[in-house]
Design an enzyme around this catalytic site. Structure first.
Site, PDB file in Angstrom:
ATOM      1  N   ARG A 170       0.832  -1.213   0.000  1.00  0.00           N
ATOM      2  CA  ARG A 170       0.000   0.000   0.000  1.00  0.00           C
ATOM      3  C   ARG A 170       0.861   1.256   0.000  1.00  0.00           C
ATOM      4  NH1 ARG A 170      -3.323  -3.551   0.208  1.00  0.00           N
ATOM      5  NH2 ARG A 170      -2.202  -3.801  -1.686  1.00  0.00           N
ATOM      6  N   SER A 248     -10.659   0.449   3.102  1.00  0.00           N
ATOM      7  CA  SER A 248     -10.036   0.207   4.412  1.00  0.00           C
ATOM      8  C   SER A 248      -9.458   1.511   4.932  1.00  0.00           C
ATOM      9  CB  SER A 248      -8.906  -0.812   4.279  1.00  0.00           C
ATOM     10  OG  SER A 248      -9.437  -2.034   3.834  1.00  0.00           O
ATOM     11  N   GLU A 346      -4.922   4.636   5.741  1.00  0.00           N
ATOM     12  CA  GLU A 346      -4.630   4.337   4.333  1.00  0.00           C
ATOM     13  C   GLU A 346      -5.065   5.497   3.416  1.00  0.00           C
ATOM     14  OE1 GLU A 346      -5.579   0.288   2.855  1.00  0.00           O
ATOM     15  OE2 GLU A 346      -6.384   1.315   1.100  1.00  0.00           O
TER      16      GLU A 346
HETATM   17  C1  LIG Z   1     -15.527   0.716  -1.275  1.00  0.00           C
HETATM   18  C2  LIG Z   1     -14.033   0.860  -1.463  1.00  0.00           C
HETATM   19  C3  LIG Z   1     -13.218  -0.257  -1.572  1.00  0.00           C
HETATM   20  C4  LIG Z   1     -11.832  -0.123  -1.747  1.00  0.00           C
HETATM   21  N1  LIG Z   1     -11.063  -1.245  -1.847  1.00  0.00           N
HETATM   22  C5  LIG Z   1      -9.719  -1.134  -2.032  1.00  0.00           C
HETATM   23  C6  LIG Z   1      -8.896  -2.293  -2.153  1.00  0.00           C
HETATM   24  O1  LIG Z   1      -9.374  -3.427  -2.107  1.00  0.00           O
HETATM   25  N2  LIG Z   1      -7.564  -2.131  -2.328  1.00  0.00           N
HETATM   26  C7  LIG Z   1      -6.991  -0.896  -2.408  1.00  0.00           C
HETATM   27  O2  LIG Z   1      -5.765  -0.812  -2.588  1.00  0.00           O
HETATM   28  N3  LIG Z   1      -7.744   0.232  -2.319  1.00  0.00           N
HETATM   29  C8  LIG Z   1      -9.079   0.148  -2.128  1.00  0.00           C
HETATM   30  N4  LIG Z   1      -9.855   1.264  -1.999  1.00  0.00           N
HETATM   31  C9  LIG Z   1      -9.206   2.594  -2.044  1.00  0.00           C
HETATM   32  C10 LIG Z   1      -9.252   3.260  -3.443  1.00  0.00           C
HETATM   33  O3  LIG Z   1     -10.263   2.751  -4.226  1.00  0.00           O
HETATM   34  C11 LIG Z   1      -7.940   3.111  -4.199  1.00  0.00           C
HETATM   35  O4  LIG Z   1      -6.872   3.636  -3.439  1.00  0.00           O
HETATM   36  C12 LIG Z   1      -7.978   3.836  -5.554  1.00  0.00           C
HETATM   37  O5  LIG Z   1      -6.820   3.557  -6.282  1.00  0.00           O
HETATM   38  C13 LIG Z   1      -8.134   5.340  -5.421  1.00  0.00           C
HETATM   39  O6  LIG Z   1      -8.416   5.837  -6.708  1.00  0.00           O
HETATM   40  P1  LIG Z   1      -9.110   7.229  -6.950  1.00  0.00           P
HETATM   41  O7  LIG Z   1      -9.021   7.512  -8.411  1.00  0.00           O
HETATM   42  O8  LIG Z   1     -10.448   7.255  -6.340  1.00  0.00           O
HETATM   43  O9  LIG Z   1      -8.086   8.187  -6.164  1.00  0.00           O
HETATM   44  P2  LIG Z   1      -8.418   9.519  -5.358  1.00  0.00           P
HETATM   45  O10 LIG Z   1      -9.109   9.164  -4.084  1.00  0.00           O
HETATM   46  O11 LIG Z   1      -9.070  10.523  -6.223  1.00  0.00           O
HETATM   47  O12 LIG Z   1      -6.933  10.004  -5.012  1.00  0.00           O
HETATM   48  C14 LIG Z   1      -6.111   9.289  -4.126  1.00  0.00           C
HETATM   49  C15 LIG Z   1      -4.743   9.974  -4.061  1.00  0.00           C
HETATM   50  O13 LIG Z   1      -4.069   9.844  -5.295  1.00  0.00           O
HETATM   51  C16 LIG Z   1      -3.773  11.124  -5.840  1.00  0.00           C
HETATM   52  N5  LIG Z   1      -3.956  11.009  -7.285  1.00  0.00           N
HETATM   53  C17 LIG Z   1      -5.077  10.628  -7.945  1.00  0.00           C
HETATM   54  N6  LIG Z   1      -4.836  10.600  -9.263  1.00  0.00           N
HETATM   55  C18 LIG Z   1      -3.558  10.972  -9.433  1.00  0.00           C
HETATM   56  C19 LIG Z   1      -2.728  11.159 -10.580  1.00  0.00           C
HETATM   57  N7  LIG Z   1      -3.175  10.933 -11.819  1.00  0.00           N
HETATM   58  N8  LIG Z   1      -1.443  11.574 -10.378  1.00  0.00           N
HETATM   59  C20 LIG Z   1      -0.977  11.816  -9.136  1.00  0.00           C
HETATM   60  N9  LIG Z   1      -1.719  11.665  -8.027  1.00  0.00           N
HETATM   61  C21 LIG Z   1      -2.995  11.248  -8.175  1.00  0.00           C
HETATM   62  C22 LIG Z   1      -4.752  12.065  -5.186  1.00  0.00           C
HETATM   63  O14 LIG Z   1      -4.255  13.407  -5.197  1.00  0.00           O
HETATM   64  C23 LIG Z   1      -4.822  11.480  -3.807  1.00  0.00           C
HETATM   65  O15 LIG Z   1      -3.703  11.881  -3.054  1.00  0.00           O
HETATM   66  C24 LIG Z   1     -11.249   1.172  -1.825  1.00  0.00           C
HETATM   67  C25 LIG Z   1     -12.084   2.302  -1.722  1.00  0.00           C
HETATM   68  C26 LIG Z   1     -13.442   2.154  -1.540  1.00  0.00           C
HETATM   69  C27 LIG Z   1     -14.307   3.372  -1.439  1.00  0.00           C
END
Ligand SMILES: Cc1cc2nc3c(=O)[nH]c(=O)nc-3n(C[C@H](O)[C@H](O)[C@H](O)COP(=O)(O)OP(=O)(O)OC[C@H]3O[C@@H](n4cnc5c(N)ncnc54)[C@H](O)[C@@H]3O)c2cc1C
Length: 354
Positions: A170, A248, A346
């Site tokens: 992570r 998480s 996380e």
């Molecule tokens: C119901 C649920 C289940 C989940 N299950 C998991 C799981 O099983 N495993 C897991 O690892 N995660 C899980 N997550 C967490 C999440 O989905 C992941 O971390 C996902 O990759 C986040 O993507 P996002 O586009 O929504 O990022 P965001 O929440 O929009 O951003 C997250 C971070 O990344 C940065 N960021 C986003 N895009 C970029 C870019 N292009 N360049 C630089 N920085 C950037 C943002 O500034 C921020 O700091 C879960 C979340 C939810 C709500």
């Protein structure tokens, strides 16, 4: 270039449904636009928040005093071979704004193996390297071949090889040094196979009725993972209050030998995963439950998911970030008091600290 809007509330853009207004908000539909917007903001010394699907963010109730750039770039390019590493794997280069689960579904349908256990994870492709998303025995570090980035310090666009991304559990170089790189696109190297990678997660193996290490049809792996995730409220679902989370909230603590020995004294026989490097990973869910925080535990309008101890939720959508963090602090401090182990959040906290 896209319009800048003022005072856009951020709560609707996050899966936790928290976050006050952004001073300015815009979106980028091409790589060029994304780079130009961020470069200009950096020149003007304007704080920037890069927004993907908002599924790993807890944004302050005061909002963000800077520019929020929503990544809306699209495009998937498939390369059969890569002359530099001619290993027969298909290389798929995907723009940062593509939906992650739609990509996984396509990989499963095409017979490209390596990401099927990451089915149902919300968010966009560009965020997958940030915290090295993982679940059910896979993480993207296993398949990322390269990440195309805009380096905000040098102003250059270039490709980082997987070895330069600092991937760990992570974690990555991107998360370690958050303001430095903007992810523009990710290239995954996937095996051409109708079968999944070897199943590496006990619960998944049990659901599939196979032994650890077995390979199963890709579609079976995807369906089993989605079923397991639905049962835990870990897929986005408007009708499921337990899915109003950031996934998480705490990572599983990884302890050195001394800390592990101290925990074993306090909690003989606790569950543990012994890692190849001598560290010990502890299931955070076990620590939380055994510190007195069961599923469904409430504080104000924030609640531990009724299906999954690790997810802190905003079940009615009315809790603010401050209420969620108050619950997170109570859980973290309770675990520390009982077991001497500090849990680490996380999701990325914006304008907040735990
Ligand atoms: C119901 C649920 C289940 C989940 N299950 C998991 C799981 O099983 N495993 C897991 O690892 N995660 C899980 N997550 C967490 C999440 O989905 C992941 O971390 C996902 O990759 C986040 O993507 P996002 O586009 O929504 O990022 P965001 O929440 O929009 O951003 C997250 C971070 O990344 C940065 N960021 C986003 N895009 C970029 C870019 N292009 N360049 C630089 N920085 C950037 C943002 O500034 C921020 O700091 C879960 C979340 C939810 C709500």
């Amino acid at each position: 270039m896209a319009d800048r809007l003022a005072g856009v509330p951020l709560a609707p853009y996050t899966t936790l449904r928290t976050g006050g207004p952004a001073r300015a908000f815009t979106q980028a539909r091409t790589q060029g636009e994304l780079v130009a917007i961020v470069a200009e903001a950096d020149r003007e010394r304007e704080p920037v928040l890069v927004l993907g699907g908002g599924s790993n963010l807890v944004v302050s109730d005061d909002g963000f005093d800077g520019l929020v750039v929503r990544v809306a770039t699209r495009g998937v390019e498939v390369t059969a071979r890569n002359s530099a590493a001619d290993d027969g794997r298909v290389r798929v280069t995907v723009q940062a704004g593509e939906d992650w689960d739609a990509l996984v579904a396509r990989c499963v349908a095409e017979g490209w193996s390596g990401v099927e256990c990451l089915s149902g994870i919300p968010g966009l492709v560009g965020s997958t390297p940030i915290q090295n998303v993982g679940a059910y025995g896979q993480d993207v570090a296993q398949t990322v071949a390269a990440v195309r980035v805009y380096n905000r310090r040098t102003g250059e666009v270039g490709d980082l090889a997987a070895a330069e991304c600092g991937f760990a559990y992570r974690h990555s170089a991107f998360k370690h040094d958050p303001g430095r790189h903007m992810v523009l696109a990710v290239t995954y190297a996937l095996e051409r196979s109708p079968l999944s990678g070897p199943v590496a997660y006990k619960e998944l193996a049990a659901r599939l009725g196979v032994e650890i290490g077995a390979r199963v049809p890709l579609a079976d792996a995807r369906e089993a993972v989605l079923e397991l995730r639905r049962g835990k409220g870990m897929v986005l679902d408007r009708d499921d209050p337990d899915a109003r989370s950031a996934g998480s909230f705490f990572t599983n603590p990884v302890l050195g030998p001394e800390e592990a020995a101290a925990l074993a004294l306090r909690a003989p026989g606790h569950p543990r995963w012994d890692m190849p490097d001598g560290t010990v990973k502890i299931p955070a869910a076990w620590l939380i439950e055994n510190a007195g925080f069961p599923k469904g535990y409430e504080r104000g309008r924030a609640r531990i998911s009724t299906k999954h101890t690790l997810a802190l939720t905003n079940p009615t959508g009315e809790a603010g970030a401050a209420e969620l963090l108050a619950l997170a602090r109570e859980v973290r401090d309770g675990v520390h008091e009982k077991f001497g182990v500090w849990l680490v959040n996380e999701p990325v906290l914006v304008g907040l600290s735990l």
